[in-house]
Design a protein around this motif. Structure first.
Motif, PDB file in Angstrom:
ATOM      1  N   ILE A 114       9.383   0.386   1.559  1.00 45.27           N
ATOM      2  CA  ILE A 114      10.135  -0.644   0.831  1.00 45.27           C
ATOM      3  C   ILE A 114      11.531  -0.156   0.478  1.00 45.27           C
ATOM      4  O   ILE A 114      12.481  -0.951   0.447  1.00 45.27           O
ATOM      5  CB  ILE A 114       9.347  -1.065  -0.432  1.00 45.27           C
ATOM      6  N   GLU A 115      11.686   1.143   0.261  1.00 45.71           N
ATOM      7  CA  GLU A 115      13.007   1.667  -0.092  1.00 45.71           C
ATOM      8  C   GLU A 115      14.012   1.521   1.046  1.00 45.71           C
ATOM      9  O   GLU A 115      15.225   1.629   0.819  1.00 45.71           O
ATOM     10  CB  GLU A 115      12.900   3.142  -0.480  1.00 45.71           C
ATOM     11  N   ASP A 116      13.530   1.277   2.275  1.00 45.86           N
ATOM     12  CA  ASP A 116      14.424   1.089   3.414  1.00 45.86           C
ATOM     13  C   ASP A 116      14.843  -0.367   3.596  1.00 45.86           C
ATOM     14  O   ASP A 116      15.645  -0.672   4.483  1.00 45.86           O
ATOM     15  CB  ASP A 116      13.751   1.554   4.718  1.00 45.86           C
TER      16      ASP A 116
ATOM     17  N   LEU B 135       3.045  -6.867  -3.953  1.00 45.08           N
ATOM     18  CA  LEU B 135       4.136  -6.636  -3.007  1.00 45.08           C
ATOM     19  C   LEU B 135       5.419  -7.287  -3.509  1.00 45.08           C
ATOM     20  O   LEU B 135       6.493  -6.663  -3.494  1.00 45.08           O
ATOM     21  CB  LEU B 135       3.781  -7.189  -1.628  1.00 45.08           C
ATOM     22  N   LEU B 136       5.335  -8.528  -3.955  1.00 46.40           N
ATOM     23  CA  LEU B 136       6.525  -9.218  -4.459  1.00 46.40           C
ATOM     24  C   LEU B 136       7.133  -8.451  -5.634  1.00 46.40           C
ATOM     25  O   LEU B 136       8.358  -8.302  -5.732  1.00 46.40           O
ATOM     26  CB  LEU B 136       6.174 -10.640  -4.888  1.00 46.40           C
ATOM     27  N   GLY B 137       6.263  -7.954  -6.512  1.00 45.54           N
ATOM     28  CA  GLY B 137       6.747  -7.186  -7.660  1.00 45.54           C
ATOM     29  C   GLY B 137       7.481  -5.930  -7.236  1.00 45.54           C
ATOM     30  O   GLY B 137       8.533  -5.592  -7.786  1.00 45.54           O
ATOM     31  N   GLU B 138       6.934  -5.218  -6.254  1.00 44.96           N
ATOM     32  CA  GLU B 138       7.560  -3.975  -5.784  1.00 44.96           C
ATOM     33  C   GLU B 138       8.874  -4.256  -5.058  1.00 44.96           C
ATOM     34  O   GLU B 138       9.847  -3.511  -5.210  1.00 44.96           O
ATOM     35  CB  GLU B 138       6.598  -3.227  -4.860  1.00 44.96           C
ATOM     36  N   LEU B 139       8.916  -5.333  -4.278  1.00 43.19           N
ATOM     37  CA  LEU B 139      10.152  -5.715  -3.588  1.00 43.19           C
ATOM     38  C   LEU B 139      11.250  -6.024  -4.605  1.00 43.19           C
ATOM     39  O   LEU B 139      12.390  -5.573  -4.463  1.00 43.19           O
ATOM     40  CB  LEU B 139       9.910  -6.924  -2.688  1.00 43.19           C
ATOM     41  N   VAL B 140      10.902  -6.777  -5.631  1.00 44.14           N
ATOM     42  CA  VAL B 140      11.876  -7.134  -6.653  1.00 44.14           C
ATOM     43  C   VAL B 140      12.351  -5.903  -7.412  1.00 44.14           C
ATOM     44  O   VAL B 140      13.543  -5.752  -7.701  1.00 44.14           O
ATOM     45  CB  VAL B 140      11.279  -8.176  -7.627  1.00 44.14           C
TER      46      VAL B 140
ATOM     47  N   LYS C  58       0.849  -1.179   0.000  1.00 45.77           N
ATOM     48  CA  LYS C  58       0.000   0.000   0.000  1.00 45.77           C
ATOM     49  C   LYS C  58       0.887   1.231   0.000  1.00 45.77           C
ATOM     50  O   LYS C  58       1.727   1.412   0.879  1.00 45.77           O
ATOM     51  CB  LYS C  58      -0.925   0.017   1.226  1.00 45.77           C
ATOM     52  N   ASN C  59       0.709   2.080  -1.009  1.00 50.98           N
ATOM     53  CA  ASN C  59       1.460   3.328  -1.113  1.00 50.98           C
ATOM     54  C   ASN C  59       2.975   3.107  -1.034  1.00 50.98           C
ATOM     55  O   ASN C  59       3.691   3.815  -0.316  1.00 50.98           O
ATOM     56  CB  ASN C  59       1.021   4.310  -0.023  1.00 50.98           C
ATOM     57  N   CYS C  60       3.450   2.096  -1.766  1.00 52.50           N
ATOM     58  CA  CYS C  60       4.882   1.761  -1.797  1.00 52.50           C
ATOM     59  C   CYS C  60       5.429   1.377  -0.432  1.00 52.50           C
ATOM     60  O   CYS C  60       6.614   1.555  -0.144  1.00 52.50           O
ATOM     61  CB  CYS C  60       5.701   2.918  -2.371  1.00 52.50           C
TER      62      CYS C  60
END
Length: 337
Positions: free
Chosen positions: A79-81, A98-103, A60-62
Motif C-alpha cells: 500500500i505504501e507504493d 483495506l479502505l481504512g489502510e488506503l486512507v 493482508k500484512n499492509c
C-alpha cells in the motif's frame, strides 16, 4: 496493460482486467525511482491501480490483495507504493480494513459511476502531522493574500495555455497580453477572456467546452477528474482543507481549493486530450483512459527542476502552506515551455 513513466523504471499504471495481466504488475521499487523531499517529507513516484473487472480487494500484512471469484490466484501490492486506486467496475467488492489502510496512507481512492466516470473520492480526516497548524493558517489568511495567490494561479494557467497552443502548432502569442499584468484577484476576468480564445484556437471555433458536450469533452472531463483527485490528495497530504477555497466558492462543492490549485495543471490534460483527439480518439474507451492516466507522471517543469506531475502537485501544495503562514510570497507553480 502496464505503462512505464519516462525516465523511471517503476511502472506506474496497472490496468487490471484479469489475472493474465498480473505477472507484469509484480514490481518492486527500483534504484532509479526518484526521491525528493517536500517540507521534510520524502516523496517518491506512486503507482496507480485501475480496476475494470469485478475483483475482490482486501488487506493482508499492509498489502492490497487482489483476488477473483472464479480463481485461486492472488496479487498483492504494498500500500505504501500506491498513490491512486480507481474502482470502475460496479461489481467490485472491497473490505473496510483495506479502505481504512488506503486512507491512512493518503491513497486517492476514486469511485466511478455506471458510465465509468469518476464520481467520488475517499477523504481522510487526518493526513498530516501538522494539520492543525496548517488549518489555523489557512483559516486566518487575509482576503488580499487570497487575491494575490489567485493572480499567480491565473497567470500561470494562461501562460501554460499559450504553451499548449504553441506545442500544437497554433498561435499561442495571442494569449500573451492576457497573462501579462494579471490584476490581484483577476478582477477583469483575464481567465474567461483567455478561455474563449484558447478553446476556439485549440479545437476550432465550433467547439464548446461543456460537461455534456461533443467530443472531446468527455475525455477532458475524465482527465480533469483524475487531476482533481490527485490535487485533493496532495492538499490533504500537506495538511490543508480542500473545502476552503481561494477563489472557488460553491455550497455544493466539497473541493473548491482543489479546483483552485489544479488550474495551472489543466493545460497538461488539454494537451494530452488534444493529441488523442488528433489521432482519432473520440470515445472514452479503456485504452483512452489508460493514456489519460499517464497524466500523473507526465513531466512538469518547476523552475530548473523537472518532476512527475503527482510530485509537482505536492510542491505546489507545500508552497501554499508556507504562503498561508507568511513565509513566502510566491507559489511554486508549473510552467510549460
Amino acid at each position: 496493460l502496464i505503462s512505464k513513466a519516462r525516465n523511471y523504471d517503476l511502472p506506474y499504471v496497472c490496468i487490471i482486467h484479469n489475472f493474465a495481466d498480473m505477472p507484469l504488475c509484480r514490481v518492486t521499487t527500483s534504484k532509479s525511482t526518484n526521491l525528493e523531499k517536500s517540507n521534510g517529507r520524502e516523496l517518491m513516484i506512486k503507482q496507480t491501480l485501475f480496476f475494470t473487472t469485478p475483483v475482490r480487494l482486501s488487506l493482508k500484512n499492509c498489502q492490497l490483495v487482489v483476488s477473483w471469484k472464479d480463481s485461486d490466484d492472488q496479487l498483492t501490492r504494498p500500500i505504501e507504493d500506491l498513490g491512486c486506486v480507481i474502482l470502475e467496475n460496479q461489481m467490485i467488492s472491497v473490505t473496510l480494513p483495506l479502505l481504512g489502510e488506503l486512507v491512512r496512507n493518503n491513497v486517492a481512492v476514486i469511485l466511478c459511476d455506471s458510465k465509468g466516470m469518476p464520481c467520488a473520492m475517499l477523504q481522510p480526516l487526518e493526513a498530516n502531522a501538522t494539520q492543525a497548524e496548517s488549518l489555523k493558517a489557512q483559516l486566518a489568511v487575509s482576503e488580499p493574500m487570497k487575491k494575490q495567490a489567485w493572480r499567480q494561479i491565473i497567470e500561470a494557467k494562461i501562460r501554460n495555455q499559450a504553451a499548449v497552443l504553441m506545442r500544437m502548432g497554433k498561435e499561442g502569442v495571442a494569449l500573451k497580453p492576457l497573462y501579462e499584468n494579471v490584476k490581484s484577484g483577476d478582477t477583469d476576468n483575464r481567465e474567461g477572456q483567455a478561455a474563449r480564445l484558447y478553446w476556439s484556437t485549440l479545437l476550432g471555433r465550433g467547439f464548446r467546452r461543456e460537461r455534456d458536450g461533443e467530443p472531446p469533452n468527455a475525455m477532458l472531463n475524465y482527465g480533469y477528474a483524475i487531476l482533481r483527485a490527485a490535487t485533493a490528495r496532495a492538499l490533504m497530504g500537506s495538511g490543508l482543507m480542500p473545502g476552503l477555497g481561494i477563489f472557488h466558492r460553491n455550497r455544493y462543492n466539497a473541493f473548491p481549493l482543489a479546483d483552485d490549485v489544479m488550474e495551472p495543471y489543466r493545460p497538461y490534460v488539454d494537451e494530452m486530450v488534444c493529441r488523442l483527439y488528433d489521432q482519432g480518439a473520440v470515445d472514452l474507451t479503456k485504452e483512452v483512459k489508460a493514456e489519460l492516466l499517464r497524466l500523473l507522471t507526465t513531466d512538469v517543469n518547476m523552475g530548473k527542476v523537472t518532476r512527475p506531475l503527482q510530485i509537482a502537485l505536492t510542491f505546489t501544495t507545500a508552497s501554499l502552506v508556507k504562503y498561508y503562514a507568511g513565509e513566502i510570497k510566491k507559489l511554486s507553480l508549473p510552467i510549460m515551455t
